[in-house]
Design a protein around this motif. Sequence first.
Motif, PDB file in Angstrom:
ATOM      1  N   GLU A  18      -1.530   2.777  -8.247  1.00 21.36           N
ATOM      2  CA  GLU A  18      -2.498   3.380  -7.333  1.00 21.36           C
ATOM      3  C   GLU A  18      -3.732   2.528  -7.086  1.00 21.36           C
ATOM      4  O   GLU A  18      -4.164   2.339  -5.948  1.00 21.36           O
ATOM      5  CB  GLU A  18      -2.939   4.751  -7.868  1.00 21.36           C
ATOM      6  N   GLY A  19      -4.372   2.030  -8.139  1.00 21.77           N
ATOM      7  CA  GLY A  19      -5.695   1.456  -7.960  1.00 21.77           C
ATOM      8  C   GLY A  19      -6.672   2.580  -7.641  1.00 21.77           C
ATOM      9  O   GLY A  19      -6.439   3.744  -7.961  1.00 21.77           O
ATOM     10  N   GLY A  20      -7.767   2.232  -6.974  1.00 20.93           N
ATOM     11  CA  GLY A  20      -8.753   3.260  -6.627  1.00 20.93           C
ATOM     12  C   GLY A  20      -9.208   4.048  -7.834  1.00 20.93           C
ATOM     13  O   GLY A  20      -9.416   5.262  -7.751  1.00 20.93           O
ATOM     14  N   GLU A  56      -7.237  -2.202  -9.349  1.00 17.60           N
ATOM     15  CA  GLU A  56      -6.697  -2.254  -7.994  1.00 17.60           C
ATOM     16  C   GLU A  56      -5.186  -2.075  -7.987  1.00 17.60           C
ATOM     17  O   GLU A  56      -4.637  -1.468  -7.074  1.00 17.60           O
ATOM     18  CB  GLU A  56      -7.061  -3.584  -7.330  1.00 17.60           C
ATOM     19  N   SER A  58      -1.501  -2.322  -7.170  1.00 18.43           N
ATOM     20  CA  SER A  58      -0.965  -2.703  -5.862  1.00 18.43           C
ATOM     21  C   SER A  58      -1.603  -1.905  -4.733  1.00 18.43           C
ATOM     22  O   SER A  58      -1.111  -1.912  -3.604  1.00 18.43           O
ATOM     23  CB  SER A  58       0.555  -2.536  -5.836  1.00 18.43           C
ATOM     24  N   ASP A  59      -2.684  -1.202  -5.061  1.00 24.43           N
ATOM     25  CA  ASP A  59      -3.516  -0.501  -4.069  1.00 24.43           C
ATOM     26  C   ASP A  59      -2.743   0.551  -3.269  1.00 24.43           C
ATOM     27  O   ASP A  59      -2.956   0.732  -2.073  1.00 24.43           O
ATOM     28  CB  ASP A  59      -4.171  -1.509  -3.118  1.00 24.43           C
ATOM     29  N   TYR A  61      -3.248   3.505  -3.396  1.00 25.39           N
ATOM     30  CA  TYR A  61      -4.235   4.511  -2.975  1.00 25.39           C
ATOM     31  C   TYR A  61      -4.602   4.335  -1.501  1.00 25.39           C
ATOM     32  O   TYR A  61      -4.826   5.329  -0.798  1.00 25.39           O
ATOM     33  CB  TYR A  61      -5.486   4.401  -3.843  1.00 25.39           C
ATOM     34  N   HIS A  62      -4.646   3.096  -1.030  1.00 27.42           N
ATOM     35  CA  HIS A  62      -4.967   2.845   0.368  1.00 27.42           C
ATOM     36  C   HIS A  62      -3.739   2.495   1.212  1.00 27.42           C
ATOM     37  O   HIS A  62      -3.719   2.726   2.421  1.00 27.42           O
ATOM     38  CB  HIS A  62      -5.982   1.700   0.481  1.00 27.42           C
ATOM     39  N   LYS A  63      -2.719   1.948   0.572  1.00 30.92           N
ATOM     40  CA  LYS A  63      -1.594   1.413   1.323  1.00 30.92           C
ATOM     41  C   LYS A  63      -0.387   2.347   1.373  1.00 30.92           C
ATOM     42  O   LYS A  63       0.681   1.957   1.860  1.00 30.92           O
ATOM     43  CB  LYS A  63      -1.163   0.070   0.710  1.00 30.92           C
TER      44      LYS A  63
END
Length: 364
Positions: A18-20, A56, A58-59, A61-63
């Motif tokens: 997730e990251g974030g 972060e 693999s991010d 949360y945004h991707k």
Amino acid sequence: MKKDKFYFSVSTNAFQIEGGRNLHGRTDSLWDWFTKTYYHIPPVNSTAREINSIVEASDFYHKYPSDVKILSKLGVDAFIYNLDWARVFPTDGTKINPMGIQFYDRVFSELVAGNVKPIPILFHWDTPMWAEIKGGWTNREILTSFKNYCAAMFKYLGKYTDIWFVNDENKSFTVDGYLTGQFPPCFQDENAFVKAVHHLALSGAIAKAEFKKAKELGYVSPDAILGIDDDWSPPVIMAGVDADQKLIDNYNAWMRDLWLDPNLKGTYPQEFLDYIKSKKLDLKITPADLKLLQDNKLDFIGWNFYRPYFITSKTALIPEDQLHRPPGKLPFGDFQIVLPKIIPTILNECDQLHPNTYKRVCKV
């Protein structure tokens, strides 16, 4: 998996992708603490464990919108995913974080729109730090908070899926987190171990009770199912050691049945009860606990298969030059886990499946 339907799925969990980690109200989990405290990138060609940052990752949360499109294009039709308890309940066991719920609602909505079934896992090792500082899974109070968490997830996300898991790989979490100290919370404490084992079993029953309520309230479909995921490694008697059915049974009681029987049968293996008594460990399994388990059995098993384990009795003496490392001995059980250097030969020449066991009798 359900109604003769086969799902081609991928699987991961929140703290890995997730990251974030500090966005929109989320607070630290046990794994945030662990990766910050023990961060380590080993040198090239080292076999040491990497403990990398998950700030972060693999991010996802945004991707997640583009990630879901990739899943759809790959032909994947299910996504097994561990939810992040600390994102939904970031401060305590009662106050829901609306942005945490909103994030998962958007992810699940995107998955369904892409014809990918969400299959959530409620807990995969990432205890919120607000719970961990009170004792985490060694403290029975965590069960009240977990109950609230389950109820919220079923209420807000139940419309998206009819397949759920409560826990994932409780064995690895408790053995390596409470006995060997390799994983967080990094304990080496038999009392902490048995408490965590029992409270995690109770969490499965509590989740099932909330699952039934969610069905009655219309949050979850009447035919929805709730299971437990395990990582049992089938035992293989090491070549040159006499095959012993009692050893196989003892191994399976500890490494398979202990993690499944409480939530599927409502009982504990006698080996576990004898261990608590013989070691005078600080755990009371009450009649009310057993009734809770009996009344709220889970519906199915998920199995993560990674490898078999080569085992011998604890009294067997194996020459050091035959092993890659010293045998792995745990405080419980009559077995030890070994990693022989002759594995390729053993695997090529295993030719007799021993009846009624999960081992092969191998020739060298």
